[in-house]
Motif scaffolding. Structure first.
Motif, PDB file in Angstrom:
ATOM      1  N   GLY A 180      52.809  31.833  31.181  1.00 61.22           N
ATOM      2  CA  GLY A 180      51.630  31.026  30.879  1.00 61.22           C
ATOM      3  C   GLY A 180      51.805  30.356  29.525  1.00 61.22           C
ATOM      4  O   GLY A 180      52.846  30.501  28.876  1.00 61.22           O
ATOM      5  N   ASP A 181      50.790  29.625  29.089  1.00 59.33           N
ATOM      6  CA  ASP A 181      50.876  28.905  27.810  1.00 59.33           C
ATOM      7  C   ASP A 181      51.052  29.877  26.639  1.00 59.33           C
ATOM      8  O   ASP A 181      51.772  29.583  25.687  1.00 59.33           O
ATOM      9  CB  ASP A 181      49.599  28.091  27.576  1.00 59.33           C
ATOM     10  N   ASP A 182      50.399  31.034  26.707  1.00 55.84           N
ATOM     11  CA  ASP A 182      50.390  31.961  25.572  1.00 55.84           C
ATOM     12  C   ASP A 182      51.284  33.178  25.758  1.00 55.84           C
ATOM     13  O   ASP A 182      51.695  33.796  24.779  1.00 55.84           O
ATOM     14  CB  ASP A 182      48.961  32.462  25.312  1.00 55.84           C
ATOM     15  N   CYS A 183      51.512  33.545  27.001  1.00 54.05           N
ATOM     16  CA  CYS A 183      52.179  34.827  27.292  1.00 54.05           C
ATOM     17  C   CYS A 183      53.171  34.653  28.438  1.00 54.05           C
ATOM     18  O   CYS A 183      53.082  33.704  29.210  1.00 54.05           O
ATOM     19  CB  CYS A 183      51.151  35.875  27.748  1.00 54.05           C
ATOM     20  N   ARG A 184      54.070  35.625  28.526  1.00 54.54           N
ATOM     21  CA  ARG A 184      54.924  35.729  29.704  1.00 54.54           C
ATOM     22  C   ARG A 184      55.031  37.196  30.087  1.00 54.54           C
ATOM     23  O   ARG A 184      54.829  38.084  29.255  1.00 54.54           O
ATOM     24  CB  ARG A 184      56.297  35.096  29.445  1.00 54.54           C
ATOM     25  N   VAL A 185      55.347  37.425  31.363  1.00 52.25           N
ATOM     26  CA  VAL A 185      55.487  38.793  31.865  1.00 52.25           C
ATOM     27  C   VAL A 185      56.911  38.974  32.367  1.00 52.25           C
ATOM     28  O   VAL A 185      57.425  38.132  33.112  1.00 52.25           O
ATOM     29  CB  VAL A 185      54.477  39.088  33.001  1.00 52.25           C
ATOM     30  N   ILE A 186      57.527  40.065  31.928  1.00 49.45           N
ATOM     31  CA  ILE A 186      58.921  40.351  32.276  1.00 49.45           C
ATOM     32  C   ILE A 186      58.962  41.638  33.088  1.00 49.45           C
ATOM     33  O   ILE A 186      58.308  42.629  32.731  1.00 49.45           O
ATOM     34  CB  ILE A 186      59.763  40.507  30.987  1.00 49.45           C
ATOM     35  N   LEU A 187      59.733  41.615  34.177  1.00 45.81           N
ATOM     36  CA  LEU A 187      60.062  42.863  34.873  1.00 45.81           C
ATOM     37  C   LEU A 187      61.397  43.307  34.307  1.00 45.81           C
ATOM     38  O   LEU A 187      62.417  42.629  34.466  1.00 45.81           O
ATOM     39  CB  LEU A 187      60.133  42.623  36.387  1.00 45.81           C
ATOM     40  N   VAL A 188      61.364  44.425  33.595  1.00 51.63           N
ATOM     41  CA  VAL A 188      62.538  44.902  32.871  1.00 51.63           C
ATOM     42  C   VAL A 188      63.468  45.606  33.847  1.00 51.63           C
ATOM     43  O   VAL A 188      63.026  46.313  34.752  1.00 51.63           O
ATOM     44  CB  VAL A 188      62.095  45.893  31.761  1.00 51.63           C
ATOM     45  N   ASN A 189      64.747  45.404  33.675  1.00 51.76           N
ATOM     46  CA  ASN A 189      65.732  46.102  34.495  1.00 51.76           C
ATOM     47  C   ASN A 189      66.107  47.409  33.788  1.00 51.76           C
ATOM     48  O   ASN A 189      67.015  47.431  32.965  1.00 51.76           O
ATOM     49  CB  ASN A 189      66.956  45.197  34.691  1.00 51.76           C
ATOM     50  N   ASP A 190      65.363  48.453  34.085  1.00 53.30           N
ATOM     51  CA  ASP A 190      65.615  49.756  33.458  1.00 53.30           C
ATOM     52  C   ASP A 190      65.977  50.726  34.588  1.00 53.30           C
ATOM     53  O   ASP A 190      65.136  51.024  35.443  1.00 53.30           O
ATOM     54  CB  ASP A 190      64.363  50.214  32.695  1.00 53.30           C
TER      55      ASP A 190
END
Lengths: 146, 146
Positions: free
Chosen positions: A22-32
């Motif tokens: 989004g304009d302010d944030c991003r969401v990451i799916l971490v490879n753990d």
């Protein structure tokens, strides 16, 4: 900030994938490999602390964090969700949202504590299969935010 | 819940002190010899996850967490603030709000990671003196919440 790893936004495929931006944030799916479903919610602009944000910005970021928690609970049935904003290594606001299970590698410690046990491969495989459903579930949860 | 340590609310003086109590939440100044100024914001009712709360309850709890962060920054000048809701040991919502310093015992790891260094006694004494000002600063920050 030029020397900030999060500002650089050069996530390598082996580290994870951006699943929403989004304009302010991003969401990451971490490879753990130990903690399938581990997500991060990142504030795009370089800011160190939550109280550096305006009240409206804090509300927006936390609403995203809780949308991710909701999707994680809905898809992955964790025994507990862990939420943390630390930033000692990279002081650029990012929230860790982590599904935790009683038989995971660190339980009942934090994800940054010493390993406590070896989870079964079958359990991990099952959770990886569920985590594959997270990107769509998270995008859906975010689209329903109010 | 009868077997929940947080529901029992029997904080021993050596563990810390309750510095503010409201209808829904309480704030504890934790007695942690390595991390002076370590605070906890506890939801009074037994609830496991943030997304078990209503949106209004989440907002109220996070506003308290950020008021505590603000007071900690104002009084203790930390290098970083760490915020976390884990609850693997006691699944009753409580937020850790922790002033961190580059020379503290766990930096740059989490407060639940292995020790990395021995902080100087002088630095710790100085921070303990500052932490003594936190109860009033936190009560003041909460009274100004809007």
């Amino acid at each position: 900030m030029t020397n900030c790893a999060i500002c650089k936004d050069d996530l390598k495929p082996e580290e994870g994938q951006i699943i929403w931006r989004g304009d302010d944030c991003r969401v990451i799916l971490v490879n753990d490999s130990d903690l399938p479903g581990f997500c991060r919610v990142v504030w795009n602009r370089h800011v160190s602390e939550m109280t550096d944000l305006t009240h409206g910005e804090r509300d927006h970021l936390m609403a995203l964090v809780f949308a991710v928690e909701e999707a994680i609970r809905h898809v992955m049935y964790p025994d507990k969700v862990n939420i943390a904003a630390l930033g000692n290594m990279v002081p650029h606001i990012h929230w860790h949202v982590i599904p935790r299970y009683k038989d995971d590698a660190y339980f009942p410690g934090s994800a940054w504590s010493s390993r406590t046990q070896e989870p079964s491969k079958a359990a991990l495989e099952g959770r990886r299969a569920l985590a594959a459903k997270l990107p769509n579930a998270i995008r859906s949860a975010i689209s329903q935010m109010h």
